[in-house]
Design a protein around this motif. Structure first.
Motif, PDB file in Angstrom:
ATOM      1  N   ARG A  54       0.836  -1.207   0.000  1.00  0.00           N
ATOM      2  CA  ARG A  54       0.000   0.000   0.000  1.00  0.00           C
ATOM      3  C   ARG A  54       0.868   1.253   0.000  1.00  0.00           C
ATOM      4  NH1 ARG A  54      -4.186   2.416  -1.799  1.00  0.00           N
ATOM      5  NH2 ARG A  54      -5.163   3.832  -0.339  1.00  0.00           N
ATOM      6  N   THR A  55       1.964   1.232   0.762  1.00  0.00           N
ATOM      7  CA  THR A  55       2.873   2.382   0.797  1.00  0.00           C
ATOM      8  C   THR A  55       3.493   2.620  -0.573  1.00  0.00           C
ATOM      9  OG1 THR A  55       3.367   1.907   3.112  1.00  0.00           O
ATOM     10  CG2 THR A  55       4.898   3.342   1.963  1.00  0.00           C
ATOM     11  N   GLU A  56       3.949   1.547  -1.229  1.00  0.00           N
ATOM     12  CA  GLU A  56       4.531   1.687  -2.566  1.00  0.00           C
ATOM     13  C   GLU A  56       3.512   2.242  -3.546  1.00  0.00           C
ATOM     14  OE1 GLU A  56       6.361  -1.894  -3.949  1.00  0.00           O
ATOM     15  OE2 GLU A  56       7.547  -2.108  -2.119  1.00  0.00           O
ATOM     16  N   THR A  57       2.279   1.782  -3.468  1.00  0.00           N
ATOM     17  CA  THR A  57       1.224   2.273  -4.349  1.00  0.00           C
ATOM     18  C   THR A  57       0.989   3.756  -4.124  1.00  0.00           C
ATOM     19  OG1 THR A  57       0.171   0.096  -4.276  1.00  0.00           O
ATOM     20  CG2 THR A  57      -1.170   1.917  -5.072  1.00  0.00           C
ATOM     21  N   GLU A 115       4.231  10.362  -6.916  1.00  0.00           N
ATOM     22  CA  GLU A 115       5.219  10.670  -7.974  1.00  0.00           C
ATOM     23  C   GLU A 115       4.531  11.006  -9.276  1.00  0.00           C
ATOM     24  OE1 GLU A 115       8.082   7.523  -8.319  1.00  0.00           O
ATOM     25  OE2 GLU A 115       8.804   7.820  -6.273  1.00  0.00           O
ATOM     26  N   LYS A 116       3.464  10.298  -9.613  1.00  0.00           N
ATOM     27  CA  LYS A 116       2.717  10.598 -10.840  1.00  0.00           C
ATOM     28  C   LYS A 116       2.115  11.985 -10.767  1.00  0.00           C
ATOM     29  CE  LYS A 116       1.437   5.876 -12.133  1.00  0.00           C
ATOM     30  NZ  LYS A 116       0.345   4.915 -12.287  1.00  0.00           N
ATOM     31  N   ARG A 117       1.571  12.337  -9.601  1.00  0.00           N
ATOM     32  CA  ARG A 117       0.981  13.685  -9.456  1.00  0.00           C
ATOM     33  C   ARG A 117       2.060  14.763  -9.595  1.00  0.00           C
ATOM     34  NH1 ARG A 117      -2.823  12.748  -4.203  1.00  0.00           N
ATOM     35  NH2 ARG A 117      -4.302  11.361  -5.217  1.00  0.00           N
TER      36      ARG A 117
END
Length: 92
Positions: free
Chosen positions: A78-81, A87-89
């Motif tokens: 969940r943390t990686e997600t 990062e995408k934002r």
């Protein structure tokens, strides 16, 4: 005059008897319990045929450890997600 007094004392004495009799039974049961438990000590299941307490504790701890590992893995995932979403934002 004596008759009304005895009529007044009757309910009072009845209340005392109603409260005293159960109290005597409870005290008697409390005093008899150690005697009865001592007599039943010979009917206990021998230690050889009882499951090992340490074995049960070990199995419980193994299950708890497995649950913790699953929880940790789920939290890591969940943390990686969430980090990827951040990062995408930031890239957009």
């Amino acid at each position: 005059r004596e008759a009304p007094v005895s009529k007044m004392l009757a309910p009072c004495l009845l209340r005392k008897v109603v409260l005293t009799v159960p109290l005597v039974f409870v005290v008697a049961l409390l005093l008899l319990e150690p005697v009865i438990s001592d007599q039943e000590a010979g009917t206990a299941i021998p230690a050889e045929s009882r499951p090992c307490v340490d074995c049960h504790a070990f199995e419980f701890m193994q299950r708890a450890l497995q649950d913790l590992k699953k929880t940790a893995y789920n939290l890591d995932t969940r943390t990686e997600t969430l980090l990827l979403q951040v990062e995408k934002r930031n890239l957009c």
